[in-house]
Design a protein around this motif. Structure first.
Motif, mmCIF file in Angstrom:
data_model
loop_
_atom_site.group_PDB
_atom_site.id
_atom_site.type_symbol
_atom_site.label_atom_id
_atom_site.label_comp_id
_atom_site.label_asym_id
_atom_site.label_seq_id
_atom_site.Cartn_x
_atom_site.Cartn_y
_atom_site.Cartn_z
ATOM 1 N N LEU A 132 0.835 -1.200 0.000
ATOM 2 C CA LEU A 132 0.000 0.000 0.000
ATOM 3 C C LEU A 132 0.872 1.253 0.000
ATOM 4 C CD1 LEU A 132 -2.650 -1.077 2.674
ATOM 5 C CD2 LEU A 132 -2.851 -1.182 0.180
ATOM 6 N N PRO A 133 0.922 1.980 -1.106
ATOM 7 C CA PRO A 133 1.714 3.216 -1.132
ATOM 8 C C PRO A 133 1.059 4.310 -0.315
ATOM 9 C CG PRO A 133 0.511 2.948 -3.193
ATOM 10 C CD PRO A 133 0.304 1.681 -2.410
ATOM 11 N N LYS A 134 1.888 5.174 0.252
ATOM 12 C CA LYS A 134 1.381 6.361 0.936
ATOM 13 C C LYS A 134 0.964 7.373 -0.133
ATOM 14 C CE LYS A 134 4.537 5.740 4.857
ATOM 15 N NZ LYS A 134 5.691 6.329 5.599
ATOM 16 N N LYS A 135 -0.301 7.674 -0.203
ATOM 17 C CA LYS A 135 -0.825 8.543 -1.250
ATOM 18 C C LYS A 135 -0.539 10.016 -0.949
ATOM 19 C CE LYS A 135 -2.725 5.356 -3.850
ATOM 20 N NZ LYS A 135 -4.165 5.357 -4.158
ATOM 21 N N LEU A 136 -0.529 10.812 -2.015
ATOM 22 C CA LEU A 136 -0.358 12.249 -1.884
ATOM 23 C C LEU A 136 -1.670 12.931 -1.521
ATOM 24 C CD1 LEU A 136 1.809 12.889 -5.085
ATOM 25 C CD2 LEU A 136 2.620 12.612 -2.732
ATOM 26 N N HIS A 137 -2.778 12.305 -1.909
ATOM 27 C CA HIS A 137 -4.117 12.835 -1.652
ATOM 28 C C HIS A 137 -4.284 14.232 -2.266
ATOM 29 C CE1 HIS A 137 -4.951 9.440 0.935
ATOM 30 N NE2 HIS A 137 -3.877 9.702 1.653
ATOM 31 N N ILE A 138 -3.969 14.308 -3.554
ATOM 32 C CA ILE A 138 -4.116 15.569 -4.282
ATOM 33 C C ILE A 138 -4.862 15.323 -5.588
ATOM 34 C CG2 ILE A 138 -2.022 16.599 -3.299
ATOM 35 C CD1 ILE A 138 -0.605 15.905 -5.939
ATOM 36 N N GLU A 139 -5.368 16.391 -6.160
ATOM 37 C CA GLU A 139 -6.070 16.301 -7.443
ATOM 38 C C GLU A 139 -5.107 15.845 -8.538
ATOM 39 O OE1 GLU A 139 -8.462 19.250 -10.573
ATOM 40 O OE2 GLU A 139 -8.055 19.915 -8.503
ATOM 41 N N GLY A 140 -5.533 14.866 -9.323
ATOM 42 C CA GLY A 140 -4.736 14.377 -10.438
ATOM 43 C C GLY A 140 -3.899 13.151 -10.120
ATOM 44 N N GLU A 141 -3.905 12.711 -8.855
ATOM 45 C CA GLU A 141 -3.086 11.552 -8.487
ATOM 46 C C GLU A 141 -3.552 10.278 -9.184
ATOM 47 O OE1 GLU A 141 -1.123 9.618 -4.415
ATOM 48 O OE2 GLU A 141 -2.861 10.962 -4.279
ATOM 49 N N LEU A 143 -4.349 10.027 -12.309
ATOM 50 C CA LEU A 143 -4.009 10.029 -13.732
ATOM 51 C C LEU A 143 -3.026 8.907 -14.062
ATOM 52 C CD1 LEU A 143 -3.550 13.875 -14.351
ATOM 53 C CD2 LEU A 143 -5.479 12.443 -15.068
ATOM 54 N N SER A 144 -3.076 8.430 -15.300
ATOM 55 C CA SER A 144 -2.218 7.318 -15.727
ATOM 56 C C SER A 144 -0.746 7.700 -15.743
ATOM 57 C CB SER A 144 -2.652 6.819 -17.106
ATOM 58 O OG SER A 144 -2.545 7.851 -18.070
ATOM 59 N N LYS A 145 -0.430 8.971 -15.793
ATOM 60 C CA LYS A 145 0.964 9.432 -15.805
ATOM 61 C C LYS A 145 1.622 9.320 -14.432
ATOM 62 C CE LYS A 145 1.689 13.949 -15.595
ATOM 63 N NZ LYS A 145 1.719 15.368 -15.977
ATOM 64 N N VAL A 146 0.838 9.012 -13.406
ATOM 65 C CA VAL A 146 1.330 8.954 -12.023
ATOM 66 C C VAL A 146 1.507 7.504 -11.603
ATOM 67 C CG1 VAL A 146 0.881 9.607 -9.632
ATOM 68 C CG2 VAL A 146 0.105 11.097 -11.495
ATOM 69 N N SER A 147 2.653 7.183 -11.015
ATOM 70 C CA SER A 147 2.896 5.840 -10.492
ATOM 71 C C SER A 147 3.530 5.935 -9.112
ATOM 72 C CB SER A 147 3.821 5.057 -11.427
ATOM 73 O OG SER A 147 4.129 3.785 -10.875
ATOM 74 N N HIS A 148 3.167 4.979 -8.252
ATOM 75 C CA HIS A 148 3.774 4.893 -6.923
ATOM 76 C C HIS A 148 4.851 3.809 -6.861
ATOM 77 C CE1 HIS A 148 1.017 7.700 -4.916
ATOM 78 N NE2 HIS A 148 0.112 7.236 -5.748
ATOM 79 N N TYR A 149 5.115 3.184 -8.002
ATOM 80 C CA TYR A 149 6.143 2.145 -8.081
ATOM 81 C C TYR A 149 7.061 2.443 -9.263
ATOM 82 C CZ TYR A 149 3.234 -0.511 -4.844
ATOM 83 O OH TYR A 149 2.508 -0.917 -3.753
ATOM 84 N N LEU A 161 10.295 14.289 -16.026
ATOM 85 C CA LEU A 161 9.890 13.397 -14.948
ATOM 86 C C LEU A 161 10.027 14.087 -13.596
ATOM 87 C CD1 LEU A 161 9.195 10.559 -13.769
ATOM 88 C CD2 LEU A 161 11.654 10.055 -13.881
ATOM 89 N N ALA A 162 8.932 14.134 -12.858
ATOM 90 C CA ALA A 162 8.973 14.629 -11.482
ATOM 91 C C ALA A 162 8.950 13.445 -10.532
ATOM 92 C CB ALA A 162 7.784 15.544 -11.202
ATOM 93 N N ILE A 163 9.910 13.415 -9.608
ATOM 94 C CA ILE A 163 9.980 12.353 -8.616
ATOM 95 C C ILE A 163 9.717 12.969 -7.245
ATOM 96 C CG2 ILE A 163 11.434 10.608 -7.526
ATOM 97 C CD1 ILE A 163 12.910 10.318 -10.166
ATOM 98 N N VAL A 164 8.693 12.474 -6.568
ATOM 99 C CA VAL A 164 8.322 12.990 -5.262
ATOM 100 C C VAL A 164 8.903 12.071 -4.197
ATOM 101 C CG1 VAL A 164 6.423 13.705 -3.771
ATOM 102 C CG2 VAL A 164 6.177 13.848 -6.261
ATOM 103 N N GLY A 165 9.769 12.624 -3.348
ATOM 104 C CA GLY A 165 10.379 11.816 -2.307
ATOM 105 C C GLY A 165 11.867 12.081 -2.198
ATOM 106 N N ALA A 248 5.605 9.068 -7.638
ATOM 107 C CA ALA A 248 5.371 9.448 -6.244
ATOM 108 C C ALA A 248 5.923 8.352 -5.340
ATOM 109 C CB ALA A 248 3.877 9.658 -5.999
ATOM 110 N N LEU A 249 7.206 8.465 -5.025
ATOM 111 C CA LEU A 249 7.899 7.434 -4.243
ATOM 112 C C LEU A 249 8.023 7.912 -2.801
ATOM 113 C CD1 LEU A 249 10.598 6.472 -6.897
ATOM 114 C CD2 LEU A 249 8.333 5.490 -6.529
ATOM 115 N N THR A 250 6.877 7.989 -2.156
ATOM 116 C CA THR A 250 6.789 8.561 -0.816
ATOM 117 C C THR A 250 6.702 7.508 0.277
ATOM 118 O OG1 THR A 250 4.399 8.779 -1.197
ATOM 119 C CG2 THR A 250 5.761 10.717 -1.602
ATOM 120 N N GLY A 251 6.920 6.260 -0.076
ATOM 121 C CA GLY A 251 6.917 5.202 0.920
ATOM 122 C C GLY A 251 5.662 4.347 0.864
ATOM 123 N N TYR A 252 5.658 3.325 1.717
ATOM 124 C CA TYR A 252 4.585 2.336 1.714
ATOM 125 C C TYR A 252 4.211 2.020 3.156
ATOM 126 C CZ TYR A 252 6.598 2.118 -2.904
ATOM 127 O OH TYR A 252 7.085 2.484 -4.128
#
Length: 321
Positions: A132-141, A143-149, A161-165, A248-252
């Motif tokens: 279970l990834p920790k979600k950003l909980h923002i508009e647009g998360e 979208l298919s362009k966003v991945s947590h893995y 490419l924007a990398i969050v984390g 969005a690599l913000t942890g799990y």
């Protein structure tokens, strides 16, 4: 013992689940490992080029040597090691089978999966935290362009490419993707790169940021994602960045709902640490044990293969006693 009845049922076929299965087998207990994916599913889903922080001897289980070509083994070597242990020892494991419910029925637990039904006197939960990834909980998360893995860098070549984390996963992805031709921006909530980034990687990312090869936005967070842009809030201003993909690599985190449905209590604070006896690994539910990183709740950085291998022996010794 009747068919589908076991002394021990182990939920999770990762390194610690395998260690528990080996220990149960060595001590003469009937056992079953149930894994929702392939052998060591979490490791399989790691980035293709991932290198472990631990040395190979610290990843060994049941005193079975782990030989690698370098001091820090990579994902491929780990998959080979744990797969060979599983197959060479003929471990009783069900793959691509997901546990749905665990209910206590007298002296036994009734375990339902998506394929079958099992009964066991004891349950070991070794499910890790990678699901279970920790979600950003923002508009647009969504979208298919966003991945947590993150799997490998080729896909992002030539893309913004924007990398969050700022943890190991985010930094590894940033360096790999930059070197394969991506235009990488790091969105970091804190004021610096994460303190637990691998010591041989940290100088590399800092130097790439200093020279401008990778753009880093500190004390920042993504507030909105749209098809061709992202909005970023910093301490001083709001930015709009052109963007093709977001990692969005913000942890799990562990599946807490699964634990609580079994009756396992969690700490009342944000850490959500499951209640268990550190001397036996048994939870507040008699007959249910925890093994591996699941013990840490949200503190997923405190437990690793190397310091939780011992859980298998502790648990089986308690069951036998």
């Amino acid at each position: 013992m009747k068919e589908n009845w076991f002394d021990v049922l182990i939920i999770g076929g990762g390194p610690i689940g395998i260690a528990c299965g080996l220990e149960a087998k060595n001590k003469g207990l009937s056992y079953l490992i149930v894994e929702k994916g392939p052998i060591v599913n979490s490791l399989y889903n790691y980035p293709v080029n991932m290198q472990f922080f631990s040395s190979s001897e610290k990843l060994e289980i049941d005193n079975i040597p782990f030989i690698s070509k370098s001091a820090k083994p990579d994902r491929g070597e780990a998959l080979e090691y744990y797969r060979r242990i599983t197959t060479n020892n003929n471990l009783n494991i069900k793959l691509f089978e997901k546990v749905a419910t665990v209910n206590k029925d007298g002296d036994f637990f009734d375990v339902h999966t998506n394929k079958d039904n099992y009964y066991s006197k004891n349950i070991i939960v070794a499910t890790g935290f990678y699901d279970l990834p920790k979600k950003l909980h923002i508009e647009g998360e969504e979208l298919s362009k966003v991945s947590h893995y993150y799997k490998e860098p080729h896909f992002y070549a030539g893309q913004k490419l924007a990398i969050v984390g700022a943890s190991n996963s985010a930094i590894d992805a940033a360096l790999e993707c930059y070197r394969k031709g991506a235009e990488v921006s790091l969105i970091i909530r804190g004021e610096e790169v994460g303190s637990r980034v691998k010591y041989w990687v940290r100088p590399d990312i800092i130097n790439r940021i200093k020279e401008g090869s990778i753009k880093a936005y500190y004390n920042s967070e993504v507030t909105k994602i749209v098809e061709n842009q992202i909005q970023v809030k910093t301490l001083d201003t709001n930015l709009t960045l052109k963007n093709d993909f977001v990692l969005a690599l913000t942890g799990y985190q562990p599946n807490f709902e699964f634990l609580t449905k079994m009756g396992i209590e969690l700490s009342k604070d944000d850490k959500k640490i499951p209640v268990y006896n550190k001397d036996t690994m048994q939870t507040n539910v008699e007959g249910i044990y925890l093994a591996g990183v699941i013990c840490g709740g949200m503190e997923t950085h405190k437990w690793f293969i190397e310091n939780s291998r011992i859980h298998a022996k502790i648990i089986v010794e308690n069951i036998l006693s």
